[in-house]
Design a protein around this motif. Structure first.
Motif, PDB file in Angstrom:
ATOM      1  N   VAL A 166       9.304  14.202  -0.874  1.00 40.73           N
ATOM      2  CA  VAL A 166       8.871  13.233  -1.288  1.00 40.73           C
ATOM      3  C   VAL A 166      10.193  11.241  -1.478  1.00 40.73           C
ATOM      4  O   VAL A 166       9.395  10.776  -1.190  1.00 40.73           O
ATOM      5  N   SER A 182       0.976  -1.351  -0.050  1.00 38.20           N
ATOM      6  CA  SER A 182      -0.001  -0.074  -0.030  1.00 38.20           C
ATOM      7  C   SER A 182       1.120   1.287   0.251  1.00 38.20           C
ATOM      8  O   SER A 182       0.464   2.264  -0.495  1.00 38.20           O
ATOM      9  N   GLU A 183       2.170   1.317   0.643  1.00 37.33           N
ATOM     10  CA  GLU A 183       3.043   2.257   0.211  1.00 37.33           C
ATOM     11  C   GLU A 183       3.666   2.700  -1.086  1.00 37.33           C
ATOM     12  O   GLU A 183       3.096   2.006  -2.444  1.00 37.33           O
ATOM     13  N   GLY A 184       3.575   4.124  -0.884  1.00 38.20           N
ATOM     14  CA  GLY A 184       4.329   4.795  -2.697  1.00 38.20           C
ATOM     15  C   GLY A 184       5.843   3.938  -2.693  1.00 38.20           C
ATOM     16  O   GLY A 184       5.565   3.615  -4.331  1.00 38.20           O
ATOM     17  N   ASP A 185       6.421   3.638  -2.287  1.00 38.79           N
ATOM     18  CA  ASP A 185       7.863   3.092  -2.435  1.00 38.79           C
ATOM     19  C   ASP A 185       7.073   1.648  -3.216  1.00 38.79           C
ATOM     20  O   ASP A 185       8.454   1.211  -4.043  1.00 38.79           O
ATOM     21  N   CYS A 235      10.017   9.884  -9.142  1.00 30.71           N
ATOM     22  CA  CYS A 235      10.278   9.359  -8.051  1.00 30.71           C
ATOM     23  C   CYS A 235      10.947   9.189  -7.580  1.00 30.71           C
ATOM     24  O   CYS A 235      12.045   8.551  -7.657  1.00 30.71           O
ATOM     25  N   HIS A 276       4.904   1.156  -4.956  1.00 30.02           N
ATOM     26  CA  HIS A 276       5.044   1.216  -7.103  1.00 30.02           C
ATOM     27  C   HIS A 276       6.284   2.325  -7.917  1.00 30.02           C
ATOM     28  O   HIS A 276       6.430   1.606  -8.295  1.00 30.02           O
ATOM     29  N   GLU A 277       6.726   3.358  -6.953  1.00 32.78           N
ATOM     30  CA  GLU A 277       7.908   4.023  -7.205  1.00 32.78           C
ATOM     31  C   GLU A 277       9.078   2.410  -7.618  1.00 32.78           C
ATOM     32  O   GLU A 277       9.638   2.517  -8.901  1.00 32.78           O
ATOM     33  N   SER A 290      11.748   9.171  -4.715  1.00 32.76           N
ATOM     34  CA  SER A 290      11.652   7.976  -2.966  1.00 32.76           C
ATOM     35  C   SER A 290      12.994   6.888  -3.813  1.00 32.76           C
ATOM     36  O   SER A 290      13.915   6.395  -3.743  1.00 32.76           O
TER      37      SER A 290
END
Length: 668
Positions: free
Chosen positions: A437, A163-166, A407, A168-169, A409
């Motif tokens: 970010v 669920s974390e943005g990391d 992105c 996806h990135e 991160s």
């Protein structure tokens, strides 16, 4: 909604062409983490360890994966991947010392459980934030690709961490750059107590892969043969045809997130159904059914494993508790590095603007360090929004001058991954404001990793910063104080072209993580004659750029130019000390000027409250009080966001308020 981890009715093992020897190797590899689990749970009840993150029920995912890869291929595990460490033959004595916070552990007692790595064993450990692991795997895989090594990198994630943005990135970068990474998602139905239907709206992760342009495979995570053979075949193919693949391993955690959490939130029926699919017991029964494992061999293997665990535990437990060594604690914050100043090799020089000096230093560093990789948004053919890398792709190639997705991160994390493989990375923030970010990667990964387990982070992050160009609150912030508080980072902030080039070269030479601030308003407004050759400027050394008797002005960046202008126009006699390096800052130079004039004012462009000036002024009051003839003063920008309107921005900046306070200090 039915959760995706609804168990199968049974585990269907298929040995295919695996030999008896390999089948027994997998059995022993499964038994080791399970017997350690049993030992740790007893020790926890006895109060001999303080915490335990259990992977009971998930062992086959780790064991199958680690056995399927080559020993020199990197794996990035999570909390429940004990089998990765035992599968890579990490010494049990050292592993148990790590669990107990002993000096002989991998982190010298500075971190716990699985929060460590070992380059010797090609393992990079996690941090509690979970998601950043994926970007580090990208960086390691990128290094393999650049070096033309036919290697795979494997990284774990839980379903909750997805669920974390990391997450996806990490997947997106791997897909765009076609990196040889296997992303293994341990889909066990829960993120601590939160069921997966409250984490995401899809059912299986195989639905996500196509959205990234990525192959996906779903496997029975409790079937060690399924895991092993799938990962083995994928890795073999990826070595020939580099690309990322997402592997969803359906499994279940039979104990709490950590032991204190319990499992009361799990329906009893679900626990009972999954208990029938225990990965160790079922594989054992399968081996017995095909005549590979008999009672004698089973007993021999289990006896050997229990004996090794008991002996290693007793050695680790007998080790004395740590006696703190202050000098060692401070020394390990940074990777060892002794700077050797480099002077220009000739007297050739030319007039260069601030922006050109940065570009010149970066170009010469690329020539000096073949393993230096530049990454950032639009830095390729476009040359960056400020044109600092203009022409670099033609000169150094797109592999080393890499356009990135949006992105921050993931790219900072990839820089750390490159470091693990002996590369250097320069990451350009398009504007310093955007670094927020990637904040977690900087303060929790780059800054802490050497102190934690001895891995350096050879990453320089360039930060176009500052106001005065009417760019508003998201393109004008001075955010150096965000990082000044974080041990393990180094921060430089040049005020002139000579230092801009020399400090950048020095930062890239140093194997530690740097934030390199460059003021946008100085890019094309400031020029000077500087050496054409490669040279460096001393890190941690301030520069007295003007001498006087009435007052000491301590500043950096744009503040240097405001101070020089005020001195000339006000007709005062002042020391102006340009810090140049903000972390670590030059205490001796500050002390010398404070003692000399007895009156000190600190000037910063950053907002006043909580700025770097507050720390240095407090230090002066504590260490130089007997030499002072007036209160130590400071001035900075207003405690508001940076406004867009030029008139509002002028009021926001401290230049006029500084002059008034400077006059007040002189007249005190």
């Amino acid at each position: 909604m039915e959760i995706a981890t609804t168990p199968s009715k049974e585990l269907n093992f298929d040995r295919k062409k695996l030999s008896k020897t390999k089948l027994l190797e997998l059995y022993e590899a499964l038994v080791i983490p399970r017997r350690i689990e049993e030992k740790m749970l007893i020790l926890l009840r006895q109060g001999r360890i303080s915490k335990w993150f259990s992977g009971w029920g998930q062992e086959a995912v780790s064991v199958g994966a680690v056995q399927a890869l080559m020993e020199d291929e990197f794996i990035l595990p999570m909390h429940r991947n004990l089998g990765i460490f035992t599968g890579r033959n990490v010494p049990l004595t050292k592993l148990f010392a790590q669990f107990q916070g002993k000096k002989s552990g991998f982190t010298k007692g500075r971190d716990r459980s699985f929060h460590f790595g070992s380059v010797e064993h090609h393992i990079v450990g996690m941090i509690s934030h979970l998601g950043p692991q994926l970007a580090i795997a990208d960086g390691i895989a990128l290094a393999n690709k650049l070096s033309k090594e036919k290697k795979v990198t494997l990284v774990f994630s839980g379903d909750g961490a997805s669920s974390e943005g990391d997450f996806h990135e990490g997947l997106n970068v791997a897909a765009v750059w076609k990196l040889p990474v296997i992303f293994v998602i341990e889909h066990n139905g829960y993120g601590l107590s939160t069921p997966n239907q409250e984490q995401f709206a899809f059912k299986n992760f195989t639905e996500k892969g196509p959205g990234y342009g990525m192959e996906t495979v779903r496997i029975e995570g409790n079937n060690v043969l399924d895991v092993y053979q799938t990962i083995h075949d994928l890795a073999k193919d990826i070595r020939k045809n580099p690309r990322p693949v997402l592997v969803e391993a359906i499994t279940f955690r039979m104990r709490g997130h950590e032991e204190a959490s319990g499992t009361k939130y799990v329906p009893k029926q679900l626990m009972e159904e999954w208990s029938k699919l225990d990965p160790v017991e079922n594989y054992e029964l399968y081996l017995e059914s095909i005549g590979v494992l008999d009672e004698k061999n089973k007993e021999l293997i289990n006896h050997k494993v229990r004996k090794a665990i008991t002996e290693a535990w007793e050695i680790a437990f007998a080790e004395e508790q740590i006696t703190p060594d202050l000098s060692e604690e401070l020394a390990d914050v940074y990777a060892p590095f002794e700077q050797k100043l480099i002077e220009p090799s000739s007297e050739k020089s030319s007039e260069k603007r601030f922006v050109d000096a940065i570009s010149d230093g970066l170009r010469q560093s690329m020539e000096k360090f073949p393993k230096l990789v530049l990454m950032g948004q639009d830095i390729g053919e476009y040359g960056g929004v400020f044109k600092i890398t203009d022409g670099f792709v033609k000169e150094f190639g797109a592999d080393r001058v890499r356009n990135t997705p949006l992105c921050e991160s993931a790219i900072i994390g990839a820089g750390l991954g490159l470091s693990v493989k002996g590369y250097k990375a320069m990451v350009e923030m398009q504007f310093a404001d955007f670094v927020s970010v990637g904040f977690n990667q900087i303060v929790n990964n780059l800054a802490k990793i050497h102190y934690r387990w001895g891995q350096n982070a050879d990453v320089v992050i360039r930060m176009p910063t500052g106001a005065g160009v009417a760019a508003g609150p998201f393109h004008s912030q001075s955010n150096e104080a965000w990082f000044f508080h974080t041990p393990g980072l180094k921060i430089v902030y040049p005020s002139n072209p000579y230092d801009a080039k020399g400090l950048l070269n020095a930062a890239i030479e140093d194997p530690n993580p740097y934030l390199y601030f460059e003021h946008k308003a100085l890019y094309r407004s400031l020029s000077e004659e500087i050496p054409d050759d490669y040279y460096t400027v001393e890190i941690g050394k301030a520069k007295l750029i003007s001498e006087g008797e009435q007052v000491s002005i301590i500043t950096y960046g744009m503040g240097v130019h405001w101070a020089k202008k005020a001195k000339e126009e006000m007709g005062i006699s002042a020391d102006i000390l340009d810090l140049r390096t903000l972390l670590p800052w030059d205490q001796e130079a500050v002390k010398l000027t404070a003692r000399k004039t007895g009156k000190v004012i600190f000037l910063q462009e950053d907002c006043l409250t909580g700025g770097i000036g507050a720390e240095i002024c407090a230090w002066i009051s504590e260490h130089c009080f007997e030499y002072l003839d007036a209160p130590v003063m400071r001035e900075g920008s207003l405690d508001t966001p940076v406004p867009f309107s030029p008139n509002l921005e002028k009021q926001f900046l401290p230049e006029e308020r500084f002059r008034k306070k400077l006059r007040k200090l002189i007249e005190f």
